[in-house]
Design a protein around this motif. Sequence first.
Motif, PDB file in Angstrom:
ATOM      1  N   ARG A 175      48.205  40.287  54.630  1.00  0.00           N
ATOM      2  CA  ARG A 175      46.905  39.860  54.084  1.00  0.00           C
ATOM      3  C   ARG A 175      45.849  39.915  55.179  1.00  0.00           C
ATOM      4  NH1 ARG A 175      46.911  36.772  49.444  1.00  0.00           N
ATOM      5  NH2 ARG A 175      45.127  35.587  50.204  1.00  0.00           N
ATOM      6  N   ARG A 225      39.691  42.856  52.318  1.00  0.00           N
ATOM      7  CA  ARG A 225      40.713  41.858  51.987  1.00  0.00           C
ATOM      8  C   ARG A 225      41.109  41.969  50.512  1.00  0.00           C
ATOM      9  NH1 ARG A 225      38.330  37.701  53.852  1.00  0.00           N
ATOM     10  NH2 ARG A 225      37.236  37.098  51.974  1.00  0.00           N
ATOM     11  N   GLN A 226      40.116  42.120  49.642  1.00  0.00           N
ATOM     12  CA  GLN A 226      40.396  42.244  48.216  1.00  0.00           C
ATOM     13  C   GLN A 226      41.122  43.553  47.905  1.00  0.00           C
ATOM     14  OE1 GLN A 226      39.635  39.657  46.045  1.00  0.00           O
ATOM     15  NE2 GLN A 226      41.017  40.817  44.714  1.00  0.00           N
ATOM     16  N   ALA A 263      35.384  41.184  53.528  1.00  0.00           N
ATOM     17  CA  ALA A 263      35.789  40.564  52.258  1.00  0.00           C
ATOM     18  C   ALA A 263      36.261  41.622  51.264  1.00  0.00           C
ATOM     19  CB  ALA A 263      34.635  39.761  51.682  1.00  0.00           C
ATOM     20  N   SER A 264      35.563  42.755  51.221  1.00  0.00           N
ATOM     21  CA  SER A 264      35.960  43.839  50.314  1.00  0.00           C
ATOM     22  C   SER A 264      37.311  44.422  50.718  1.00  0.00           C
ATOM     23  CB  SER A 264      34.893  44.935  50.309  1.00  0.00           C
ATOM     24  OG  SER A 264      33.679  44.461  49.769  1.00  0.00           O
ATOM     25  N   ASP A 276      43.386  37.824  56.035  1.00  0.00           N
ATOM     26  CA  ASP A 276      42.747  36.513  55.990  1.00  0.00           C
ATOM     27  C   ASP A 276      41.957  36.301  57.281  1.00  0.00           C
ATOM     28  OD1 ASP A 276      43.738  35.897  53.477  1.00  0.00           O
ATOM     29  OD2 ASP A 276      45.608  35.095  54.285  1.00  0.00           O
ATOM     30  N   GLN A 336      44.763  43.234  48.789  1.00  0.00           N
ATOM     31  CA  GLN A 336      45.439  42.391  47.795  1.00  0.00           C
ATOM     32  C   GLN A 336      45.641  43.150  46.488  1.00  0.00           C
ATOM     33  OE1 GLN A 336      43.748  38.455  47.331  1.00  0.00           O
ATOM     34  NE2 GLN A 336      44.480  38.291  45.223  1.00  0.00           N
ATOM     35  N   ASP A 337      44.605  43.827  46.015  1.00  0.00           N
ATOM     36  CA  ASP A 337      44.674  44.524  44.729  1.00  0.00           C
ATOM     37  C   ASP A 337      45.705  45.651  44.741  1.00  0.00           C
ATOM     38  OD1 ASP A 337      42.725  42.837  43.827  1.00  0.00           O
ATOM     39  OD2 ASP A 337      41.099  44.313  43.919  1.00  0.00           O
TER      40      ASP A 337
END
Length: 238
Positions: A80, A22-23, A19-20, A82, A26-27
Amino acid sequence: MSEALRPLSRPRLYEQVVASLRQFVQDHGMRAGDRLPPERDLAEKLGVSRTSVRQAIVALEVQGLVEVRHGGGTYLLRDRLDAEPLEAMAARRELLPDVLDARDALETKIAALAAVRRTEEDLAAIEAALAAMAEAVDRGELGKAEDARFHAAVTAAAHSALLARFMTEISGSIAESRGESLRQPGRPAQSLGQHRAVAEAVRAGDPEAAAAAMHHHVEAVGQVKLLEWQAAAEAEQE
């Protein structure tokens, strides 16, 4: 006791790492082809062990989201990250061998029948499916729809209503196995070559060669990282 007060399941640590990541992707506006930070740096920044980071990377690799180049780092294959839940991965891994067995049994017979029963119209449909997949591969796409089109054309050429019905009944599972296979690096072009071998045998009217070519193809479909993956035990936080 209220259902709202049931014991909570704690996410595995490496799922939190996913999850980290993935963020982070994106960031930072990262795209396919970009390289992730080294495992050591990720572990330090996230305050976890390298084992947890490695487990997260393996889970992403299995899903075709990253490519690990030994000695060269980890690179994004998609824009991404995902990732699907661990439970879904485990369920697909459990079902996939049975799906491959069914495909081998059905599609090798279908290919053999197609070699005997195909019409000129059937051959034209098979050639059109091959051309469509070649175009998809040239565009750098996975070609899932085009792959399905080819197998549908071979099934139609077998002129067996019952076998076609069996294929329809497991079409959802076949689609999952197709997607799993085509996500493997280099697999779309490899599958296209195997499709051409099946088509050649069907065109030549050689049922034994057609069955052997389809069997070889289904075996290749089963060579996926998911079947090598084991749901790792939760890593302890440091």
